[in-house]
Scaffold this motif. Structure first.
Motif, PDB file in Angstrom:
ATOM      1  N   ARG A  54     -19.035   0.680 -12.702  1.00  0.00           N
ATOM      2  CA  ARG A  54     -17.613   0.944 -12.468  1.00  0.00           C
ATOM      3  C   ARG A  54     -17.176   0.257 -11.186  1.00  0.00           C
ATOM      4  O   ARG A  54     -17.422   0.762 -10.102  1.00  0.00           O
ATOM      5  N   ALA A  55     -16.550  -0.896 -11.325  1.00  0.00           N
ATOM      6  CA  ALA A  55     -16.132  -1.638 -10.134  1.00  0.00           C
ATOM      7  C   ALA A  55     -14.902  -0.990  -9.525  1.00  0.00           C
ATOM      8  O   ALA A  55     -14.748  -0.955  -8.310  1.00  0.00           O
ATOM      9  N   VAL A  56     -14.025  -0.476 -10.392  1.00  0.00           N
ATOM     10  CA  VAL A  56     -12.822   0.204  -9.917  1.00  0.00           C
ATOM     11  C   VAL A  56     -12.605   1.460 -10.745  1.00  0.00           C
ATOM     12  O   VAL A  56     -12.735   1.438 -11.969  1.00  0.00           O
ATOM     13  N   ASP A  57     -12.312   2.561 -10.049  1.00  0.00           N
ATOM     14  CA  ASP A  57     -12.059   3.830 -10.729  1.00  0.00           C
ATOM     15  C   ASP A  57     -11.068   4.601  -9.862  1.00  0.00           C
ATOM     16  O   ASP A  57     -11.449   5.416  -9.035  1.00  0.00           O
ATOM     17  N   VAL A  58      -9.793   4.285 -10.050  1.00  0.00           N
ATOM     18  CA  VAL A  58      -8.764   4.857  -9.177  1.00  0.00           C
ATOM     19  C   VAL A  58      -7.905   5.837  -9.961  1.00  0.00           C
ATOM     20  O   VAL A  58      -7.271   5.473 -10.942  1.00  0.00           O
ATOM     21  N   ASP A  59      -7.911   7.113  -9.534  1.00  0.00           N
ATOM     22  CA  ASP A  59      -7.127   8.135 -10.222  1.00  0.00           C
ATOM     23  C   ASP A  59      -5.634   7.936  -9.994  1.00  0.00           C
ATOM     24  O   ASP A  59      -4.848   7.978 -10.924  1.00  0.00           O
ATOM     25  N   LYS A  60      -5.312   7.761  -8.726  1.00  0.00           N
ATOM     26  CA  LYS A  60      -3.895   7.732  -8.417  1.00  0.00           C
ATOM     27  C   LYS A  60      -3.642   6.910  -7.166  1.00  0.00           C
ATOM     28  O   LYS A  60      -4.328   7.068  -6.156  1.00  0.00           O
ATOM     29  N   LEU A  61      -2.704   5.972  -7.277  1.00  0.00           N
ATOM     30  CA  LEU A  61      -2.317   5.195  -6.120  1.00  0.00           C
ATOM     31  C   LEU A  61      -0.805   5.055  -6.159  1.00  0.00           C
ATOM     32  O   LEU A  61      -0.230   4.726  -7.190  1.00  0.00           O
ATOM     33  N   GLU A  62      -0.155   5.345  -5.028  1.00  0.00           N
ATOM     34  CA  GLU A  62       1.293   5.149  -4.956  1.00  0.00           C
ATOM     35  C   GLU A  62       1.606   4.427  -3.661  1.00  0.00           C
ATOM     36  O   GLU A  62       1.160   4.829  -2.599  1.00  0.00           O
ATOM     37  N   ILE A  63       2.328   3.345  -3.772  1.00  0.00           N
ATOM     38  CA  ILE A  63       2.645   2.546  -2.594  1.00  0.00           C
ATOM     39  C   ILE A  63       4.120   2.740  -2.249  1.00  0.00           C
ATOM     40  O   ILE A  63       4.992   2.534  -3.097  1.00  0.00           O
ATOM     41  N   GLN A  64       4.356   3.133  -1.012  1.00  0.00           N
ATOM     42  CA  GLN A  64       5.737   3.391  -0.591  1.00  0.00           C
ATOM     43  C   GLN A  64       6.476   2.095  -0.306  1.00  0.00           C
ATOM     44  O   GLN A  64       5.906   1.132   0.192  1.00  0.00           O
ATOM     45  N   ARG A  65       7.764   2.135  -0.643  1.00  0.00           N
ATOM     46  CA  ARG A  65       8.653   0.996  -0.472  1.00  0.00           C
ATOM     47  C   ARG A  65       8.846   0.636   1.003  1.00  0.00           C
ATOM     48  O   ARG A  65       8.894   1.509   1.862  1.00  0.00           O
ATOM     49  N   ASN A  66       8.950  -0.665   1.266  1.00  0.00           N
ATOM     50  CA  ASN A  66       9.277  -1.174   2.602  1.00  0.00           C
ATOM     51  C   ASN A  66       8.345  -0.649   3.704  1.00  0.00           C
ATOM     52  O   ASN A  66       8.765  -0.381   4.814  1.00  0.00           O
ATOM     53  N   LYS A  67       7.104  -0.457   3.342  1.00  0.00           N
ATOM     54  CA  LYS A  67       6.095  -0.044   4.321  1.00  0.00           C
ATOM     55  C   LYS A  67       4.956  -1.056   4.269  1.00  0.00           C
ATOM     56  O   LYS A  67       4.833  -1.842   3.312  1.00  0.00           O
ATOM     57  N   ILE A  68       4.130  -1.013   5.280  1.00  0.00           N
ATOM     58  CA  ILE A  68       2.943  -1.855   5.285  1.00  0.00           C
ATOM     59  C   ILE A  68       1.733  -0.971   5.012  1.00  0.00           C
ATOM     60  O   ILE A  68       1.455  -0.046   5.766  1.00  0.00           O
ATOM     61  N   THR A  69       1.072  -1.223   3.916  1.00  0.00           N
ATOM     62  CA  THR A  69      -0.081  -0.420   3.524  1.00  0.00           C
ATOM     63  C   THR A  69      -1.341  -1.276   3.634  1.00  0.00           C
ATOM     64  O   THR A  69      -1.362  -2.413   3.150  1.00  0.00           O
ATOM     65  N   ALA A  70      -2.361  -0.719   4.261  1.00  0.00           N
ATOM     66  CA  ALA A  70      -3.633  -1.451   4.371  1.00  0.00           C
ATOM     67  C   ALA A  70      -4.635  -0.872   3.388  1.00  0.00           C
ATOM     68  O   ALA A  70      -4.686   0.341   3.174  1.00  0.00           O
ATOM     69  N   LEU A  71      -5.405  -1.754   2.785  1.00  0.00           N
ATOM     70  CA  LEU A  71      -6.459  -1.330   1.869  1.00  0.00           C
ATOM     71  C   LEU A  71      -7.771  -1.726   2.536  1.00  0.00           C
ATOM     72  O   LEU A  71      -8.032  -2.907   2.739  1.00  0.00           O
ATOM     73  N   ILE A  72      -8.558  -0.718   2.928  1.00  0.00           N
ATOM     74  CA  ILE A  72      -9.807  -1.063   3.614  1.00  0.00           C
ATOM     75  C   ILE A  72     -10.999  -0.484   2.865  1.00  0.00           C
ATOM     76  O   ILE A  72     -10.858   0.335   1.948  1.00  0.00           O
TER      77      ILE A  72
END
Lengths: 448, 334, 267
Positions: free
Chosen positions: C22-40
């Motif tokens: 399982r390379a990716v197993d993401v239940d829930k992801l929500e990205i907020q508008r006009n924000k800077i989100t980092a994925l680490i």
């Protein structure tokens, strides 16, 4: 390892010199034939017991050109000066008593001789007690079994050629278009050893007694041809592709290089070998054995058995030996293999040697009927279809793909003209790409 | 040795009908490989499609010659579409496998007994280009000389039309390659994923490129059969495709005028070498026949040995062409 | 709930396996508008694979992804770009044999001259082309690349290529910018200006998601941090929250337990 590399270079040079010497020497023995083209055929009929009988001593002629008499194998050949249309006549008076033309009106056939190829004509013969098989349905069990057997035979030979192509692709990512010429090389080598002997092949001492000056036994010739195939594979990698990889030539440019190499070799072959078709000293024509209505010559049976043994040995070798496992490791993931201490360049070199030898061996078998300068190029399409169908880079896939392609091509003659049977390979190739581009046994990864 | 004759032949070859035909085919291949990075190893198949498109529609269907020519282009375009559909989504080498296989299959099909009533089999189709020569302002059977060049009247007419077409098509290619469309093709050549991420439908562009270049290849095929006044399957041998590759790489892929330059250099060289060898003094010739088997047949084969060797060396050492800069090559190997 | 509050990008139940893994197993992801989100996350955490799934470069086995309220699962990358979602690549894809300005102009969407027939008639597209060129020049100016305008992109330094790739991405006028390791291989001086440029994007109505290793960078510009490990999202929050999150530290700092997270290279 300077010593090692110097040795490699020396061997490469010798290999090239040998290779050139072979072809150059042979040419002289060829005695400058000007009659490169001809009309050929085999006169035979099937007797009451269903056995093929060859008809000797029949006279055939082409007006203003020449004539010939069929030999004990029923074979005849009349040389013609230029490509064109020739009317060939069979002298019915010279047919043995009781043997007649199936269609008495057709004692005169027109043969269209094209450039670089003998044209075969067929005079169907019958006897009063011939088994007339005209009524037999195309789709009879016997016919399908026969075609399946022919297909397996083709598939086995193809598999040997395809495994090398697939392994080279697996380890280097390169589609080697010159693989066809490795096949032809095997055919030509076997022919020369078979006709001119051990030393005669190298262009000197052809006056010596056999096996040095005269031809060697075909089985020995096959072995020698296989070794020469390995030598050529090694030389090509060492002299051309390894330096190219080292100086960072892109894979696509390397692919164009293989095409250039393929044409270079192919036309060097025709330059020194000539465009005339030839046959081995032994096994050229054999009477077929019959088993349950299926025909197979002992020669083909033996070659099939050898192929199966070799392919099993290859399978075992790839899985159980250190070298084989290293080859598979490099194919799977080159970087990982390298970081775990495998000498990748060494493995690639082994793959070329091994692939070249297998291709050459298949070439000796493909040459059973006729030895031609472009025999490999003619089947390259089939080899490509086989490796793509099986999955580029997987050696077991190449085997499966080759068997399927071999059988599919022969089965296709049930519905299309035999002349067009190789088209089936293109259809297989396109279907494979449409439906399963990674191949039957290929791993699903990004191929697009 | 008759140097005058050899030079006359070589000069005439420099801009002769073969140059026009091969340059046109190379313009098509340049669209494919030079600008889009498509590995088309079956350009001769598109030439054959053009040739048989016109030959068969005129000879067998009895169509008007000019309608036949239009049909030839449409036919080549459809062929490109069919070959592109399964392959253009896949890695570059799959296209090369399918195109080389298809071009060889076209040849085998055309020369087969089954197709003989339609394609004329091995003999091919003759005598269909009449309407083209009817328009000729030159006397077909008369020799015309222009400076060092000397051609038959029918060839002068072919050359006039051929060069006009070649230059027009080359200018057209230059125009589209300077446009945003051409820019997108070049981006795809450099990196498909980058183009995709920037909203370009890569598959669609590659298809357009394959069809465009294939149809230019068909023009070459049509011109060739008009010049020879016959369509013969065996003239469409795969080795022709790689002669065209050699020509393109001599001139430098991705350069507008490289097909013409490459074709001209190639044919001048080949005609010069072949004629020189044929004209060798008898004594020398006999020696060469004995030592390296330099028969007439082998002199003809020498051309392909040069093509093969040339392609091998060019792809290895000068993939940017003999006029390309080292810097450009450095960009390739980055 | 107004549009502005709705997440711009969501992923629910997204699973991707490679050979049983399982390379990716993401239940829930929500990205907020006009924000800077980092994925680490550490190497092999599935960040780039997840990125590829979100941008259509790879297909999910199951799950649903939406962009701006519309389901985009299985949509081709070039269509996503047209919808306003653009990405860059970890290994920079500057188009070496195109000049810098050509690289830039390529980024513009809906170009008339990109149609084959129109290409033959420059009059139908030169005006648009000029407008695109002006826009490209303005962005080049902002990215301090004007000096390289007419050079082959292949002659640029690694850092300049990163800049070019981001500048080129902005040519599509995106609402969502997805940057895969924008700072990798960029020298510190250039990195600082790159950061400043990224910080400006939310103000222009653009949302940013970026993959990063360097915690300092994340601290400086991210509004929100999502931590991945072994294909799953194991934590998220503001940079400060994540920095002190026990799960994050336990999950993959092991031996470095107790050290300040910013001192440890998460790669």
């Amino acid at each position: 390892m300077p010593t090692n590399s110097r040795w490699a270079r020396a061997i490469a040079t010798i290999g090239l010199a040998v290779g050139l010497g072979v072809t150059a020497g042979s040419g002289q023995a060829q005695a400058q034939v000007s009659d490169d083209l001809g009309v050929i055929g085999t006169l035979q009929y099937t007797d009451a017991t269903g056995t093929k009988v060859f008809v000797a001593g029949v006279e055939l002629s082409i007006a203003d050109v020449g004539g010939a008499t069929s030999d004990k194998d029923g074979f005849f050949r009349i040389s013609v000066p230029v490509p064109g249309e020739y009317s060939i006549t069979l002298n019915t008076a010279t047919l043995p008593v009781g043997v007649t033309l199936k269609d008495p009106e057709r004692a005169n056939l027109v043969a269209l001789v094209s450039e670089n190829a003998d044209q075969r004509v067929i005079f169907p013969l019958i006897t009063a007690d011939s088994v007339v098989s005209v009524s037999e349905s195309n789709f009879s069990v016997r016919r399908i079994s026969q075609l399946t057997l022919e297909g397996l035979k083709l598939g086995l030979y193809l598999a040997m050629a395809a495994i090398g192509l697939s392994l080279i692709f697996g380890t280097t990512g390169l589609v080697n278009f010159a693989h066809a010429e490795l096949i032809t090389w095997g055919t030509l080598m076997a022919y020369f050893f078979n006709i001119y002997g051990l030393v005669g092949t190298f262009g000197f001492f052809s006056v010596l007694p056999p096996p040095f000056g005269g031809g060697v036994n075909f089985i020995v010739a096959t072995l020698l041809a296989t070794i020469m195939g390995g030598v050529l594979g090694f030389v090509l990698n060492r002299v051309i592709f390894r330096p190219a990889r080292a100086s960072g030539v892109s894979l696509l440019a390397q692919m164009v290089m293989t095409i250039g190499l393929s044409i270079l070799l192919r036309y060097l072959f025709v330059y020194f070998f000539g465009s005339r078709y030839r046959v081995y000293n032994e096994y050229a024509s054999q009477r077929a054995n019959e088993f349950l209505g299926i025909e197979l010559t002992s020669r083909d049976a033996a070659a099939m058995v050898v192929s199966v043994i070799i392919l099993i040995a290859v399978g075992i070798g790839l899985n159980l030996t250190r070298t084989g496992r290293a080859m598979r490791a490099v194919s799977d993931n080159r970087d990982l293999a390298e970081s775990s201490g495998i000498n990748v360049e060494r493995v690639i070199s082994q793959v070329w040697i091994f692939g070249g030898a297998l291709a050459a061996l298949s070439g000796t078998f493909f040459g059973f009927d006729t030895v031609k300068w472009d025999i490999g190029a003619r089947i390259l399409l089939l080899v490509f279809a086989a490796v793509t169908l099986g999955g580029l880079g997987t050696s077991f896939g190449a085997l499966v793909g080759a068997l399927i392609v071999g059988v599919a091509i022969n089965w296709s003659t049930l519905v299309i003209d035999t002349e067009l049977k190789n088209m089936t390979a293109l259809i297989v190739l396109i279907l494979a790409l449409l439906l399963r581009p990674q191949g039957i046994l290929g791993k699903k990864q990004r191929i697009g | 040795m008759d140097w005058g004759f050899i030079l006359e032949r070589s000069f005439s070859a420099m801009i002769g009908p073969e140059v026009v035909v091969y340059a046109l085919a190379a313009v098509g291949l340049n669209v494919h490989f030079g600008y889009t990075g498509l590995m088309n190893f079956g350009q001769v198949g598109f030439m054959a499609a053009g040739a048989y498109g016109v030959g068969v529609s005129v000879f067998w269907l009895g169509w008007n010659f000019w309608v036949g020519i239009v049909f030839a282009f449409v036919y080549a375009g459809v062929l490109a579409l069919l070959l592109g559909l399964p392959t253009l989504r896949l890695r570059a080498d799959y296209l090369s496998l399918v195109t080389i296989a298809a071009s060889e299959t076209i040849r085998l099909l055309a020369r087969s007994r089954v197709m003989q009533p339609i394609t004329g089999g091995v003999e091919g189709v003759n005598q269909f280009a009449g309407p083209f020569y009817d328009l000729s302002p030159f006397e077909l059977g008369k020799f015309y000389s222009f400076g060092p060049f000397k051609y038959l009247g029918r060839d002068v007419w072919v050359l006039l039309v051929g060069w006009t077409l070649l230059i027009m098509i080359t200018l057209m290619v230059r125009q589209v390659m300077r446009s945003p469309w051409g820019r997108t093709l070049r981006a795809i050549r450099e990196d498909e994923d980058a183009a995709r991420a920037l909203g370009k439908n890569v598959y669609f562009y590659k298809m357009q490129s394959l069809m465009f270049g294939g149809m230019i290849g068909a023009v070459a095929g049509v011109l060739q059969v008009i010049q020879k006044s016959s369509v013969q399957a065996d003239t469409f041998n795969p080795v022709i495709t790689f002669t065209i590759w050699t020509i393109l790489i001599i001139g430098g892929p991705g350069r507008v005028w490289s097909p013409i330059v490459g074709a001209s250099i190639y044919w001048t060289l080949i005609v010069f070498v072949e004629n020189t060898l044929r004209q060798l003094p008898p004594g020398l010739r006999a020696t060469l026949e004995d030592s390296i088997q330099l028969s007439d047949f082998n002199i003809a084969m020498l051309r392909f040995i040069l093509v093969g060797g040339g392609l091998l060396l060019l792809a290895r050492f000068r993939p940017q062409g003999i006029f390309g800069s080292r810097e450009e090559m450095a960009l390739d190997r980055r | 709930m107004t549009v502005a509050d709705q997440p711009i990008l969501t992923a629910y139940g997204v699973v991707k396996t490679f050979g049983g893994l399982r390379a990716v197993d993401v239940d829930k992801l929500e990205i907020q508008r006009n924000k800077i989100t980092a994925l680490i996350g550490p190497n092999g955490a599935g960040k780039t694979t997840f990125f590829n799934l979100l941008t259509g470069f790879d297909q999910v086995d199951s799950g649903e992804i939406t962009f701006d309220g519309a389901v985009i699962t299985g949509t081709a990358p070039h269509r996503l770009a047209a919808k306003g979602m653009v990405r860059t690549f970890q290994l920079t894809k500057a188009l070496a044999k195109l000049s810098t300005i050509e690289n830039m102009k390529l980024g513009a969407l809906d170009q008339r001259g990109e149609k084959f027939w129109a290409a033959l008639f420059p009059s139908s597209w030169t005006k648009q082309e000029q407008a695109i060129e002006a826009r490209a020049d303005a962005i080049l100016q902002r990215f301090n690349l004007t000096g390289m305008r007419d050079e082959y992109a292949g002659t640029m330094s690694g850092g300049q290529r990163k800049l070019l790739e981001m500048a080129r991405a902005l040519m599509t006028d995106p609402r969502l910018v997805m940057l895969d390791e924008p700072m990798a291989g960029v020298n510190p001086a250039l990195a600082q200006s790159l950061l400043e440029l990224i910080k400006l994007l939310p103000g222009e109505g653009r949302t940013v998601i970026f993959v990063e290793h360097n915690m300092d960078v994340v601290q400086e510009i991210a509004d929100w941090v999502i931590v991945m490990a072994e294909g799953r999202i194991i934590a998220q929050g503001t940079p400060t929250e994540v920095k002190s999150n026990k799960t994050v530290i336990d999950a993959y700092l092991g031996a470095h337990h107790g050290e300040d997270l910013s001192q440890v290279d998460l790669a």
